[in-house]
Design an enzyme around this catalytic site. Structure first.
Site, PDB file in Angstrom:
ATOM      1  CB  THR A  79      -0.928   0.001   1.219  1.00 36.09           C
ATOM      2  OG1 THR A  79      -0.149  -0.248   2.409  1.00 36.09           O
ATOM      3  CG2 THR A  79      -1.988  -1.087   1.095  1.00 36.09           C
ATOM      4  CG  HIS A 359     -58.478  -9.120 -17.451  1.00 36.89           C
ATOM      5  ND1 HIS A 359     -58.996  -9.234 -16.193  1.00 36.89           N
ATOM      6  CD2 HIS A 359     -59.487  -8.617 -18.210  1.00 36.89           C
ATOM      7  CE1 HIS A 359     -60.254  -8.831 -16.186  1.00 36.89           C
ATOM      8  NE2 HIS A 359     -60.567  -8.453 -17.404  1.00 36.89           N
ATOM      9  CB  SER A 401     -62.416  -9.341 -25.042  1.00 35.14           C
ATOM     10  OG  SER A 401     -62.777  -8.918 -23.752  1.00 35.14           O
TER      11      SER A 401
END
Length: 451
Positions: A79, A359, A401
């Site tokens: 270091t 959905h 749908s």
């Protein structure tokens, strides 16, 4: 006084068993080295130096957007040797020395360390229950720091000491100029230890100030994937405690992952396995169900995000409901009281106030007015193979749908689309549009018989 920050990031991290350098391992979704930089940058240093070594090109690429200077440590000689490589690039008065694999040190602790250094040396130490593997702080009979001894060089008695060196220092540049060239490597590792500057300071009658972190996890380094996982959980536990203190209920603090910035209102509820990425804002009374992923989004008051849903780069307005099993992709605006239901995917879509897609629907590049009903199986066909096109639906429209809306197309306010229709042209307001084969009954038909 001017300030330089030196971040040591040259290590191989061989215990990680990785093709990446250690500092590029990730914690809470961000590399270790970027964690360190994020804590340094608020200090407004005049100079940030990153000492690289092993796979330096990868480290430099990770920090390409940062204003830093890269210095290479060609040989891993310790270091002290690493900081010595940075010394010619430092012109500032003070030097803050940090480690790229100690990611969670707080900015406040660093600011205190800098303040404590004055013109001399400040060392960040901590008292820990298990100091194994760490350098010990040696004090004289008066309690002053005399030097630091690494574990491999410590006596049995010194190994009983609980006060450890974190490796973080703030020191006058002039002292480093004197000390670093004179470091020795007569130790068990044969390396040039930065820790030896403490004994040098003592020998030069330089004042040594000690400061401490607030939390132990702030000074924990990462050497292998086990430590990385342990530190991840420590940090996530800390985040959970912070948001709970702000009025949020967390079903299980051990099962939340915040990998960015989370702002919270009061009386929110987070179920298990919620993942936060990027910057997420939650209003008051927000409910997030189990296994949800929120990324770079705003969730306003009284919103419910039901289980197993994803919201990315979008805003969910007050009182809206998302999920379960919904995916809200970037650039969506789900207005007040609207519903994105189960198995619905939306991308770059405005869903008007009170409108519902409950959905099995895909809404892409769409602008949908208020109080519309989007039936199950509706698809906005927005892509022609080259370009994306927009679908616009007026207020109070009813889309039956299993209808396909071939963009670009406009559905007028109050219009009704019969179930199973394929709509290829604009529908005026308040009209019924239906596009499907006429039903026939063949009473003479017989099923085939197996031969």
């Amino acid at each position: 006084m001017s300030l330089a920050v030196v971040i040591l990031a040259a290590g191989k991290g061989s215990r990680m068993n990785s093709n990446k350098p250690k500092v590029l391992q990730t914690l809470t979704g961000k590399t270790l080295i970027r964690h360190v930089l994020s804590r340094v940058e608020p200090l407004n240093p005049d100079n940030i130096i990153v000492v690289t070594g092993h796979l330096k090109e990868m480290v430099e690429a990770d920090l390409a957007d940062k204003k830093v200077t890269f210095v290479e440590q060609k040989e891993q000689l310790g270091t002290g040797h690493a900081v010595l490589q940075a010394l010619p690039y430092i012109k500032e008065d003070k030097v803050l020395i940090l480690y790229g694999d100690v990611p969670l040190i707080s900015t406040d602790v660093l600011a205190n360390l800098i303040k404590s250094a004055s013109d001399d040396l400040a060392v960040l130490t901590a008292i820990v229950d298990n100091p194994t593997g760490l350098g010990r702080i040696i004090r004289d009979k008066f309690g002053a720091v005399s030097h630091i001894v690494e574990e491999k060089d410590a006596t049995d008695g010194q190994r009983q000491i609980k006060e450890i060196n974190t490796g973080m220092y703030c020191v006058a540049k002039s002292h480093l100029d004197d000390w670093l060239p004179n470091l020795g490597n007569t130790n068990a590792q044969g390396e040039y230890y930065l820790t030896d500057i403490v004994a040098m300071a003592r020998g030069d009658n330089i004042s040594i100030t000690v400061t401490h972190p607030v939390e132990e996890f702030e000074i924990q380094g990462v050497n292998d994937r086990i430590q990385l996982a342990q530190l991840e959980r420590e940090w996530q536990k800390h985040i959970a405690e912070v948001i709970m203190s702000k009025g949020v209920s967390v079903a299980d603090p051990s099962r939340i992952d915040v990998r960015g910035k989370l702002e919270v209102g009061k009386d929110c509820w987070l179920d298990i396995n919620v993942i936060i990425k990027g910057h997420v804002k939650l209003g008051n009374n927000v409910v997030i169900g189990a296994n949800c992923i929120l990324k770079n989004c705003t969730i306003e008051d009284n919103v419910k995000i039901k289980a197993n849903s994803m919201v990315d780069g979008s805003i969910i307005r007050e009182g809206a409901i998302v999920g379960p099993f919904a995916r809200v992709r970037p650039e969506c605006d789900v207005k007040e009281g609207a519903v994105i239901g189960n198995f619905v995917e939306a991308k770059k879509t405005i869903l008007g106030r009170g409108s519902k897609a409950s959905h099995l629907t895909y809404l892409g590049d769409s602008e949908i007015g208020a109080n519309c009903n989007i039936g199950a199986g509706v698809i906005t066909c927005n892509y022609d193979g080259v370009n994306k096109h927009k679908t616009t639906i007026g207020d109070y429209a009813f889309i039956g749908s299993d209808s396909q809306l071939i963009a670009p197309v406009n559905i007028g306010s109050g219009a009704t689309i019969g179930a199973g229709s394929t709509i290829v042209s604009d529908v005026p307001a308040d009209n019924l549009a239906i596009s499907r084969a006429r039903q026939r009954h063949i009473d003479t038909w017989q099923r085939p018989v197996k031969k």
